[in-house]
Design a protein around this motif. Structure first.
Motif, PDB file in Angstrom:
ATOM      1  N   LEU A   4      28.163  30.391 -14.921  1.00 31.45           N
ATOM      2  CA  LEU A   4      27.589  31.743 -14.926  1.00 31.45           C
ATOM      3  C   LEU A   4      28.699  32.783 -14.948  1.00 31.45           C
ATOM      4  O   LEU A   4      28.656  33.733 -15.736  1.00 31.45           O
ATOM      5  N   LEU A   5      29.705  32.609 -14.107  1.00 35.54           N
ATOM      6  CA  LEU A   5      30.836  33.542 -14.073  1.00 35.54           C
ATOM      7  C   LEU A   5      31.548  33.572 -15.418  1.00 35.54           C
ATOM      8  O   LEU A   5      31.855  34.643 -15.948  1.00 35.54           O
ATOM      9  N   ARG A  56      30.695  39.840  -8.193  1.00 36.86           N
ATOM     10  CA  ARG A  56      30.699  39.108  -6.922  1.00 36.86           C
ATOM     11  C   ARG A  56      29.285  38.994  -6.350  1.00 36.86           C
ATOM     12  O   ARG A  56      28.890  37.948  -5.833  1.00 36.86           O
ATOM     13  N   THR A  57      28.517  40.068  -6.450  1.00 40.99           N
ATOM     14  CA  THR A  57      27.147  40.052  -5.944  1.00 40.99           C
ATOM     15  C   THR A  57      26.295  39.042  -6.694  1.00 40.99           C
ATOM     16  O   THR A  57      25.532  38.286  -6.084  1.00 40.99           O
ATOM     17  N   ILE A  59      27.282  36.323  -8.307  1.00 46.82           N
ATOM     18  CA  ILE A  59      27.721  34.964  -7.983  1.00 46.82           C
ATOM     19  C   ILE A  59      27.252  34.573  -6.580  1.00 46.82           C
ATOM     20  O   ILE A  59      26.768  33.459  -6.366  1.00 46.82           O
ATOM     21  N   LYS A  60      27.351  35.488  -5.630  1.00 45.07           N
ATOM     22  CA  LYS A  60      26.865  35.188  -4.279  1.00 45.07           C
ATOM     23  C   LYS A  60      25.361  34.950  -4.278  1.00 45.07           C
ATOM     24  O   LYS A  60      24.873  34.051  -3.593  1.00 45.07           O
ATOM     25  N   ALA A  61      24.622  35.739  -5.056  1.00 44.04           N
ATOM     26  CA  ALA A  61      23.163  35.580  -5.114  1.00 44.04           C
ATOM     27  C   ALA A  61      22.758  34.263  -5.760  1.00 44.04           C
ATOM     28  O   ALA A  61      21.718  33.699  -5.414  1.00 44.04           O
ATOM     29  N   SER A  62      23.569  33.743  -6.667  1.00 40.52           N
ATOM     30  CA  SER A  62      23.219  32.494  -7.343  1.00 40.52           C
ATOM     31  C   SER A  62      23.717  31.259  -6.595  1.00 40.52           C
ATOM     32  O   SER A  62      23.409  30.135  -6.987  1.00 40.52           O
ATOM     33  N   SER A  63      24.450  31.459  -5.509  1.00 40.03           N
ATOM     34  CA  SER A  63      24.974  30.318  -4.748  1.00 40.03           C
ATOM     35  C   SER A  63      23.864  29.672  -3.930  1.00 40.03           C
ATOM     36  O   SER A  63      22.823  30.275  -3.669  1.00 40.03           O
ATOM     37  N   VAL A  69      30.657  32.169  -0.891  1.00 35.01           N
ATOM     38  CA  VAL A  69      31.351  32.188  -2.183  1.00 35.01           C
ATOM     39  C   VAL A  69      32.098  33.504  -2.335  1.00 35.01           C
ATOM     40  O   VAL A  69      31.603  34.553  -1.967  1.00 35.01           O
ATOM     41  N   THR A  70      33.307  33.418  -2.919  1.00 34.64           N
ATOM     42  CA  THR A  70      34.110  34.600  -3.180  1.00 34.64           C
ATOM     43  C   THR A  70      34.668  34.505  -4.595  1.00 34.64           C
ATOM     44  O   THR A  70      34.996  33.418  -5.065  1.00 34.64           O
ATOM     45  N   VAL A  71      34.782  35.648  -5.265  1.00 34.33           N
ATOM     46  CA  VAL A  71      35.433  35.727  -6.573  1.00 34.33           C
ATOM     47  C   VAL A  71      36.663  36.596  -6.410  1.00 34.33           C
ATOM     48  O   VAL A  71      36.561  37.757  -6.031  1.00 34.33           O
ATOM     49  N   ASP A  72      37.830  36.005  -6.685  1.00 32.06           N
ATOM     50  CA  ASP A  72      39.100  36.745  -6.628  1.00 32.06           C
ATOM     51  C   ASP A  72      39.566  36.982  -8.062  1.00 32.06           C
ATOM     52  O   ASP A  72      39.672  36.046  -8.839  1.00 32.06           O
TER      53      ASP A  72
END
Length: 75
Positions: A4-5, A56-57, A59-63, A69-72
């Protein structure tokens, strides 16, 4: 989530071939380290960081429930 990312970032940048996403476990949290071409960095971060925050939101919602989960975004 990594797929997804990858998909979301590919839609934003001019050079999708330069996208690199590594997945790591740090302190009980899943971390995605995102790298893009220097000229695409502004597109991924966005004005005042709004695009990065929204990525980031999403990705966190799809976890999975309870998974941290964090995206750097790395230069």
């Amino acid at each position: 989530m990594k797929e997804l990312l990858q998909y979301l970032v590919e839609q934003m940048v001019d050079d999708p071939g330069s996208i690199s996403i590594t997945e790591a476990e740090k302190e009980g949290r899943l971390v995605y380290e995102l790298r893009v071409a220097p000229e695409d960095m502004g597109k991924v971060i966005g004005r005042s960081g709004f695009v990065a925050r929204d990525l980031r939101t999403l990705i966190k919602a799809s976890s999975a429930e309870g998974q941290r989960v964090t995206v750097d975004i790395i230069n």
